[in-house]
Design a protein around this motif. Structure first.
Motif, PDB file in Angstrom:
ATOM      1  N   GLY A  47      -9.357  13.392   4.731  1.00  0.00           N
ATOM      2  CA  GLY A  47      -9.892  12.250   4.006  1.00  0.00           C
ATOM      3  C   GLY A  47      -9.887  12.398   2.497  1.00  0.00           C
ATOM      4  O   GLY A  47     -10.614  11.700   1.794  1.00  0.00           O
ATOM      5  N   LYS A  50      -4.696   9.361   0.480  1.00  0.00           N
ATOM      6  CA  LYS A  50      -4.023   8.441   1.383  1.00  0.00           C
ATOM      7  C   LYS A  50      -2.529   8.731   1.348  1.00  0.00           C
ATOM      8  O   LYS A  50      -1.884   8.593   0.305  1.00  0.00           O
ATOM      9  CB  LYS A  50      -4.286   6.989   0.965  1.00  0.00           C
ATOM     10  CG  LYS A  50      -3.447   5.939   1.702  1.00  0.00           C
ATOM     11  CD  LYS A  50      -3.760   5.898   3.171  1.00  0.00           C
ATOM     12  CE  LYS A  50      -2.952   4.805   3.862  1.00  0.00           C
ATOM     13  NZ  LYS A  50      -3.105   4.862   5.327  1.00  0.00           N
ATOM     14  N   HIS A  59      -7.705   7.802  -2.221  1.00  0.00           N
ATOM     15  CA  HIS A  59      -8.592   6.923  -1.481  1.00  0.00           C
ATOM     16  C   HIS A  59      -9.535   6.243  -2.465  1.00  0.00           C
ATOM     17  O   HIS A  59      -9.749   6.718  -3.577  1.00  0.00           O
ATOM     18  CB  HIS A  59      -9.447   7.730  -0.489  1.00  0.00           C
ATOM     19  CG  HIS A  59      -8.811   7.917   0.840  1.00  0.00           C
ATOM     20  ND1 HIS A  59      -8.410   6.882   1.643  1.00  0.00           N
ATOM     21  CD2 HIS A  59      -8.520   9.060   1.518  1.00  0.00           C
ATOM     22  CE1 HIS A  59      -7.892   7.358   2.759  1.00  0.00           C
ATOM     23  NE2 HIS A  59      -7.944   8.671   2.714  1.00  0.00           N
ATOM     24  N   SER A  60     -10.108   5.130  -2.024  1.00  0.00           N
ATOM     25  CA  SER A  60     -11.136   4.482  -2.827  1.00  0.00           C
ATOM     26  C   SER A  60     -12.353   5.398  -2.939  1.00  0.00           C
ATOM     27  O   SER A  60     -12.786   5.979  -1.942  1.00  0.00           O
ATOM     28  CB  SER A  60     -11.557   3.163  -2.182  1.00  0.00           C
ATOM     29  OG  SER A  60     -12.625   2.580  -2.888  1.00  0.00           O
ATOM     30  N   HIS A  64     -18.642   3.756   2.050  1.00  0.00           N
ATOM     31  CA  HIS A  64     -18.165   2.560   2.731  1.00  0.00           C
ATOM     32  C   HIS A  64     -19.277   1.823   3.475  1.00  0.00           C
ATOM     33  O   HIS A  64     -19.179   0.632   3.730  1.00  0.00           O
ATOM     34  CB  HIS A  64     -17.042   2.924   3.711  1.00  0.00           C
ATOM     35  CG  HIS A  64     -15.789   3.359   3.031  1.00  0.00           C
ATOM     36  ND1 HIS A  64     -14.870   4.202   3.623  1.00  0.00           N
ATOM     37  CD2 HIS A  64     -15.295   3.087   1.804  1.00  0.00           C
ATOM     38  CE1 HIS A  64     -13.868   4.413   2.787  1.00  0.00           C
ATOM     39  NE2 HIS A  64     -14.110   3.753   1.678  1.00  0.00           N
ATOM     40  N   CYS A 172     -12.198  -2.886  -1.833  1.00  0.00           N
ATOM     41  CA  CYS A 172     -12.380  -1.456  -1.554  1.00  0.00           C
ATOM     42  C   CYS A 172     -11.272  -0.669  -2.232  1.00  0.00           C
ATOM     43  O   CYS A 172     -11.509   0.324  -2.902  1.00  0.00           O
ATOM     44  CB  CYS A 172     -12.370  -1.210  -0.049  1.00  0.00           C
ATOM     45  SG  CYS A 172     -12.530   0.528   0.375  1.00  0.00           S
ATOM     46  N   SER A 173     -10.024  -1.147  -2.058  1.00  0.00           N
ATOM     47  CA  SER A 173      -8.863  -0.500  -2.673  1.00  0.00           C
ATOM     48  C   SER A 173      -7.832  -1.548  -3.042  1.00  0.00           C
ATOM     49  O   SER A 173      -7.627  -2.519  -2.312  1.00  0.00           O
ATOM     50  CB  SER A 173      -8.220   0.506  -1.709  1.00  0.00           C
ATOM     51  OG  SER A 173      -9.031   1.644  -1.517  1.00  0.00           O
ATOM     52  N   THR A 181      -6.235  -3.265   0.358  1.00  0.00           N
ATOM     53  CA  THR A 181      -6.459  -2.618   1.649  1.00  0.00           C
ATOM     54  C   THR A 181      -7.932  -2.279   1.824  1.00  0.00           C
ATOM     55  O   THR A 181      -8.698  -2.275   0.861  1.00  0.00           O
ATOM     56  CB  THR A 181      -5.625  -1.325   1.790  1.00  0.00           C
ATOM     57  OG1 THR A 181      -5.902  -0.464   0.655  1.00  0.00           O
ATOM     58  CG2 THR A 181      -4.134  -1.618   1.836  1.00  0.00           C
ATOM     59  N   PRO A 183     -10.978  -0.008   4.625  1.00  0.00           N
ATOM     60  CA  PRO A 183     -11.157   1.079   5.585  1.00  0.00           C
ATOM     61  C   PRO A 183     -11.477   0.635   7.006  1.00  0.00           C
ATOM     62  O   PRO A 183     -11.484   1.455   7.921  1.00  0.00           O
ATOM     63  CB  PRO A 183     -12.335   1.865   5.005  1.00  0.00           C
ATOM     64  CG  PRO A 183     -13.158   0.810   4.331  1.00  0.00           C
ATOM     65  CD  PRO A 183     -12.177  -0.195   3.782  1.00  0.00           C
ATOM     66  N   ASP A 184     -11.747  -0.659   7.202  1.00  0.00           N
ATOM     67  CA  ASP A 184     -12.117  -1.155   8.532  1.00  0.00           C
ATOM     68  C   ASP A 184     -11.126  -2.234   8.970  1.00  0.00           C
ATOM     69  O   ASP A 184     -10.902  -3.213   8.239  1.00  0.00           O
ATOM     70  CB  ASP A 184     -13.534  -1.720   8.522  1.00  0.00           C
ATOM     71  CG  ASP A 184     -13.980  -2.184   9.906  1.00  0.00           C
ATOM     72  OD1 ASP A 184     -14.538  -1.360  10.643  1.00  0.00           O
ATOM     73  OD2 ASP A 184     -13.750  -3.363  10.233  1.00  0.00           O
ATOM     74  N   SER A 188     -10.944  -6.133   7.499  1.00  0.00           N
ATOM     75  CA  SER A 188      -9.732  -6.447   6.741  1.00  0.00           C
ATOM     76  C   SER A 188      -9.041  -7.685   7.296  1.00  0.00           C
ATOM     77  O   SER A 188      -8.477  -8.486   6.539  1.00  0.00           O
ATOM     78  CB  SER A 188      -8.778  -5.248   6.754  1.00  0.00           C
ATOM     79  OG  SER A 188      -9.349  -4.145   6.078  1.00  0.00           O
ATOM     80  N   GLU A 214      -6.315   2.253   1.230  1.00  0.00           N
ATOM     81  CA  GLU A 214      -6.921   2.599   2.510  1.00  0.00           C
ATOM     82  C   GLU A 214      -5.961   2.216   3.639  1.00  0.00           C
ATOM     83  O   GLU A 214      -4.821   1.812   3.385  1.00  0.00           O
ATOM     84  CB  GLU A 214      -8.270   1.891   2.661  1.00  0.00           C
ATOM     85  CG  GLU A 214      -9.338   2.356   1.686  1.00  0.00           C
ATOM     86  CD  GLU A 214      -9.765   3.806   1.896  1.00  0.00           C
ATOM     87  OE1 GLU A 214      -9.546   4.331   3.000  1.00  0.00           O
ATOM     88  OE2 GLU A 214     -10.312   4.395   0.947  1.00  0.00           O
TER      89      GLU A 214
END
Length: 249
Positions: A47, A50, A59-60, A64, A172-173, A181, A183-184, A188, A214
């Motif tokens: 993690g 990315k 990554h962001s 989260h 988020c990103s 993008t 993370p979920d 999304s 993400e």
């Protein structure tokens, strides 16, 4: 060079340049591109970055989970929320997503503004319940408990009924090439329909989220109308986003 030392070099380069390429790291580390690819995969599994085709991006930053995000970076988010108020006019239909920046906008709405707000966020709906001139349309569906938003097919079909003037899209990103993008997966998917159902897309993003990615795709970056950040003039990547036709505020 030990593997752990290679890892640190990769992360340092990523922090400095906001992206790394296999070929460049192969030269710096004096190892094969296959070795670099394996190192990046291992760092991605932890993690810490990315993995993308040909290299990696950050990554962001930040948490989260909604409860953790609610107090994270609030000074920056308030700057964003205050700027966002300038885009609102009486009579608009506005989609609010479930981000904490959108929540601060809802908390800051002038008492005399008249809007129709469409949202899948329980906290935003609760705040606007007390606003006399804001009509709230709430999208039902399955509750995503870590974000306090509804998701799923019922939520998606609800947003497809609208052609909103604006969408306040919490970011988020965002990356100029990889797009917006999150993370979920389910959240999304809902964000994607929000974008498709709105004329103007106002992205709410602190500077640290720019140039990150993400796992789950929302939309191409050039589909955004405006990016509101906490400090746009300090961004090294300002011209990149401007070249995509996006207004930076």
């Amino acid at each position: 060079m030990l593997k752990e030392e290679r890892f640190q070099v990769i992360l340092n380069q990523l922090s400095q340049d906001q992206k790394v390429h296999l070929a460049g790291l192969s030269t710096i580390l004096n190892v094969s591109e296959d070795t670099v690819r394996r190192d990046i995969k291992e760092l991605a599994d932890q993690g810490l970055l990315k993995s993308v085709r040909g290299g990696a991006v950050p990554h962001s930053p930040g948490p989260h989970n909604f409860k953790d995000r609610i107090e994270y970076g609030n000074d920056k988010k308030r700057i964003i929320a205050n700027k966002a108020l300038n885009f609102l006019k009486d009579g608009q239909v506005v989609i609010f997503d479930g981000g904490t920046s959108a929540l601060l906008i809802a908390q800051s709405l002038p008492k005399d503004i008249s809007l129709t707000v469409v949202t899948n966020s329980f906290p935003i709906a609760s705040i606007l319940e007390e606003h006399e001139k804001v009509e709230v349309l709430f999208a039902g569906g399955r509750l995503l408990k870590n974000s306090f938003v509804t998701t799923g097919n019922e939520t998606i079909q609800y947003f497809r009924k609208f052609r909103a003037d604006l969408c306040f899209l919490g970011i988020c990103s965002i990356h100029p090439e990889l797009g917006v993008t999150g993370p979920d997966y389910e959240e999304s998917e809902v964000k994607r329909v929000m974008v498709e159902s709105s004329r103007d897309i106002i992205a709410l993003s602190t500077v640290e989220k720019l140039g990150t990615a993400e796992a789950y795709y929302v939309c191409p970056t050039n589909q955004l109308t405006t990016i509101i950040t906490d400090q746009p003039d300090s961004m090294a990547a300002f011209e990149i986003y401007k070249s995509l036709g996006i207004k930076m505020v």
